[in-house]
Motif scaffolding. Structure first.
Motif, PDB file in Angstrom:
ATOM      1  N   GLN A 501       0.838  -1.199   0.000  1.00 30.83           N
ATOM      2  CA  GLN A 501       0.000   0.000   0.000  1.00 30.83           C
ATOM      3  C   GLN A 501       0.872   1.248   0.000  1.00 30.83           C
ATOM      4  O   GLN A 501       1.871   1.320   0.727  1.00 30.83           O
ATOM      5  N   THR A 502       0.464   2.210  -0.813  1.00 33.02           N
ATOM      6  CA  THR A 502       1.227   3.460  -0.929  1.00 33.02           C
ATOM      7  C   THR A 502       0.786   4.501   0.094  1.00 33.02           C
ATOM      8  O   THR A 502       1.438   5.531   0.245  1.00 33.02           O
ATOM      9  N   GLY A 503      -0.335   4.244   0.756  1.00 32.49           N
ATOM     10  CA  GLY A 503      -0.888   5.274   1.635  1.00 32.49           C
ATOM     11  C   GLY A 503      -1.622   6.368   0.859  1.00 32.49           C
ATOM     12  O   GLY A 503      -2.080   7.350   1.432  1.00 32.49           O
ATOM     13  N   ILE A 504      -1.725   6.158  -0.443  1.00 28.31           N
ATOM     14  CA  ILE A 504      -2.414   7.122  -1.306  1.00 28.31           C
ATOM     15  C   ILE A 504      -3.773   6.520  -1.672  1.00 28.31           C
ATOM     16  O   ILE A 504      -3.874   5.314  -1.916  1.00 28.31           O
ATOM     17  N   PHE A 505      -4.780   7.371  -1.678  1.00 24.91           N
ATOM     18  CA  PHE A 505      -6.130   6.900  -1.998  1.00 24.91           C
ATOM     19  C   PHE A 505      -6.711   7.729  -3.128  1.00 24.91           C
ATOM     20  O   PHE A 505      -6.330   8.901  -3.302  1.00 24.91           O
TER      21      PHE A 505
END
Lengths: 577, 577
Positions: A501-505
């Motif tokens: 997961q990139t932590g970007i949504f």
């Protein structure tokens, strides 16, 4: 829903399925069994572990409800339950050894969170809370009596994809015809996890045929992305993706033949490893793939922490010794590889695989990650991967080259209706054309050439890893996952791949098609279908998960680099909220 | 010759080969090319390296001439040449480092011995003495200039089975239709050996189709056992067995899909390892097996010293890193395993595989070895291997399940006559019935079940190794090797297997069928055919070589145990005469 039926139909030419679905027989003989199964599943949910939902699920779905945010904001668990279920495996094991936590305490917290996960996402194919409790009690008794733990997974609640056989329980692999198929023994991997001290309480959903990067089937229905209930949880390890992202198990086990560990992890918002072939025992599963070895299904761990994935692989391989149970499994020890310095890393980036253009949120996510990697000192090489069309066509032929014989056997035994994506997958490659051995060998030969081509590229250019999208989009709407090209590339290459997961949504205000995007000339109907399915307002808050791949059997290096990237550079911690 | 034609014909039903052999086309178009090839091969033999034979080869064959004994008794080499060619690889490398020997000296000695080997046994498919000399000179120059060796095989003369592609030379794999097939690159393994410092000068014979445990083909003809020229050198690495047993190379490379490294080693009188799959690079070979992975061909070293086999594997894997060249190759390092104490060993003995009874010399050899093992403290378990019929039938089907498509393609391209054993191998399994993918997958499924069954037996009974005959007989007469069951068992199981010499040889006065033997009721026509082919007076002095097998990827343990058994217990040293 953004279904574009005309394109879909043009891509989906159903041949020779006349008389295949048998609605009358299905309804008379099998529907009652399904109803009974569903009733049992419902009754297996302990009332006291459920929460009252803010609205009926059907409404939450329409509202693109974010169940993970709600879990924390509405404090659906006690602080202690949050503390337990947001710990790493090694923390949980250590605390048991130190007497700070019991297996039963750990178990109860995860069981609670798992049941809530199921309420929101429909991730469970089978629930057996009492049995899990008994196992947890046994772990506590063992530690008390012997002064030592059973193994490195002592008292760790682990969820498992349903098609891994479970001793004495039904294993149906989402085929209605197998809804009463009681398997007498654990799968090799289940057995190993049990030997290492794990606790089992939930088996998770998967789609009909196990061949969708989505979840639909006639037994358990759809599984939903916990970050946006409108969207797909991915598949085929659908329930594993959802339960892991929601935190309902400490770690889970999925299987991946074309993206089935990676798609649910990326879509649902968690991390996972698709290891190199033959590191994990594959005996004792139920599927239509027996004896198929052109592109083997691989089991892999799905979990929120990359440390946990490392811990699971190390424990499973080094202490589980799968090669003593499954002669296919390789006695390659899991090596301890230190986290690399970003400055020592060279990463090739695939921004477009030449087949299907990525949607705006994926494009932005990849851009942001690449910029952060560069800023941290990673050497980035732009990479246009060669022969992706050949790779995709070849693997699609490999899936179906038995003329769908086994799939049809299991499907026609009940006459069950085919879901939308089953029709899609039965038409992969040459559809129901049954290859002869010579033709299958030609596919293998192409595959081996591709593997050597990519290996040579990495070796000669001193590239450590490949960074790529997991899919051309964030989690799409249920039953609208058509393109597998980004994940299957690494199946045909057999390159181990970490999804992180990139932590970007997804942000509907930012992630729009540009004017230039709209002038784009599609390279195929498939690309048009996939791209047209992305409409910014229908994907709110969908997680952005990417793939990190490397040469065969560099699994340890990939996981170590994953820690550098996720923990140190991106600073994403799925256990913290 | 003991051919029993009636039984042979009943076992060999040739279907659909009508019009397959095309004598007229073959003679007009291809025979001239063969003649030219044979002329070139003859002309490549430097006159000054040949010896005068005691009689014409045809007569020596009839006399069951022992060329190895003659080599020493007639002193066909100088003392220094004997000293060099009877050294281990590590001795030869050390002496170069210490300045006691040059690569050219080593090379000249082996080249001489190789040419004599070829005179007696017909082991060479291609000879290039001048090129080898140039390579040896380059090694010497490198050492002089850099003060260090190129690699662990610096200046070591290595023979290679012809079907491994050689850069810029013809690679025909014994198919007449490929007699002008110039391969542009070295095979992966040839390249690795070259990188490690090896010197090449001879490529060795193999049978038509590569699918006989014997040698005959239309290009180079028969290769003979150096210990008894009447007998077969074995196959399909025929020339490798013969040249190794005669000492014409320091070590050689063969390939094994059903016994093709082990049969020539056992028959010709040398040692060899058939490693576990995917430890050796398999890229860049010529054969009819492209893309066939149900039972892969494995390359393995053939050499007189087990220390050399260990040294070769260690050098090849740990320094050659085949996985950087062949994506299939596994990055499993070659581990240093100490020689085990006999008292720590448990060995299961197969005396009869339930299919074909062994001949008296094999029975005696196995008995004597077992008694010596017991005396040394080894725990022996009698083992009646299960499901050997299923295993043999399954692997035979695997070989041919492309309906012999590729074999026929290569054979019919020239219309060349089929040798006796080509007709035999084309009828393996279901002959030319072309399987579909489902049927092939069923075979794989059976194979995997067998592997798990045998693995479970070894693990649960704490058995380290399996000792077995390599074949039901010593080296048989040429073109009379019908049964593969003793070797193929370990191909279908993928159990690494060392063939070692017992130091025991057939004795016509001792190794007779007993009265009781003659009352034996044959279990099959195949067994009758094989057993009736053994007549004591026609196999004088044939070496007795046995197999030592273990679980997948226990190659290192097998080689270490081989040293205990061969060097310490049996005290057999093929480098000493």
């Amino acid at each position: 829903m953004s279904t574009n039926n005309s394109i879909f139909e043009s891509l989906l030419t159903i041949e020779d399925f006349a008389g295949f679905e048998d609605q009358a027989r299905y309804e008379a003989e099998w529907l009652p069994k399904i109803k009974k199964y569903q009733e049992n599943l419902k009754n297996a949910i302990p009332k006291e572990l459920t929460v009252e939902l803010p609205k009926p699920v059907a409404e939450l779905i329409k509202e693109q409800f974010n169940a993970v945010d709600y879990l924390y904001s509405a404090k659906l668990l006690t602080p202690k339950e949050f503390e337990i279920t947001d710990s790493t495996i090694s923390q949980l094991v250590d605390k048991q050894v130190e007497g700070e936590l019991t297996a039963v305490e750990i178990y109860n917290a995860f069981a609670h969170r798992a049941i809530i996960a199921h309420q929101f996402t429909n991730c469970a194919a089978e629930i057996f809370i009492d049995e899990g409790l008994k196992q947890a009690e046994e772990r506590d008794a063992y530690l008390k009596e012997h002064g030592k733990i059973v193994g490195p997974l002592h008292g760790i609640p682990i969820s498992i994809k349903e098609h891994l056989n479970y001793k004495g329980k039904v294993t149906h692999a989402s085929f209605v015809s197998l809804i009463e198929n009681v398997t007498p023994e654990h799968s090799g991997t289940t057995k190993i996890l049990e030997n290492l001290g794990a606790v089992f309480y939930i088996r998770t959903t998967q789609p009909q045929t196990l061949m969708h990067l989505d979840s639909n089937n006639n037994i358990t229905g759809l599984t939903k992305c916990p970050f946006n209930l409108l969207l797909s949880a991915g598949g085929s390890s659908s329930g594993e993706g959802a339960i892991s992202a929601f935190g309902g198990s400490a770690i889970g086990v999925g299987s991946d033949i074309g993206g089935s560990v990676r798609s649910p992890s990326a879509f649902s918002g968690t991390n996972a490893l698709r290891p190199s072939t033959r590191r994990i025992a594959e005996t004792g599963t139920t599927s239509a793939g027996a004896g198929q070895e052109s592109v083997p299904a691989i089991f892999g761990p799905i979990g929120r922490s990359i440390d946990d994935i490392d811990y699971w692989m190390k424990s499973y391989i080094n202490e589980g010794k799968p090669w003593l149970i499954d002669a296919w499994a390789l006695p390659i020890p899991w090596r301890s590889v230190p986290k690399p310095d970003p400055k020592d890393l060279t990463i090739a980036v695939i921004r477009d695989d030449g087949l299907v253009r990525v949607s705006p949120p994926i494009r932005r996510g990849l851009n942001e990650v690449v910029e952060k990697l560069k800023a941290a000192g990673v050497r980035i090489v732009e990479f246009q991967p060669p022969n992706t069309k050949l790779a995709y066509e070849t693997i699609n032929k490999m899936y179906n080259c038995d003329g769908n014989y086994m799939q049809k056997k299991y499907l026609s035994a009940s006459g069950e209706p085919l879901t939308r994506l089953t029709k899609w997958d039965l038409n992969f490659g040459d559809g129901s054309k049954h290859y002869n051995v010579k033709e299958n060998r030609e596919l293998n030969y192409i595959r081996d050439g591709l593997r050597n081509e990519y290996t040579k590229f990495l070796v000669e250019n001193k590239i450590d890893f490949i960074l790529s999208p997991t899919y051309n989009n964030v989690a799409p709407h249920s039953e609208e996952v058509y393109n597998w090209s980004y994940t299957t590339l690494f199946n045909i290459l057999d390159f181990p791949t970490l999804v992180f997961q990139t932590g970007i949504f997804q942000d509907p205000n930012v992630d729009k098609w540009t004017e230039e995007d709209l002038k784009y000339e599609y390279r195929s109907d498939l690309e048009k279908l996939e791209n047209e399915n992305y409409k910014p307002d229908e994907f709110i808050g969908a997680p952005i998960g990417l793939q990190l791949s490397g040469r065969r059997y560099t699994d340890e290096e990939i996981v170590a680099a994953g820690k550098t990237i996720v923990d140190d550079i991106l600073k994403v911690d799925l256990l913290k909220h």
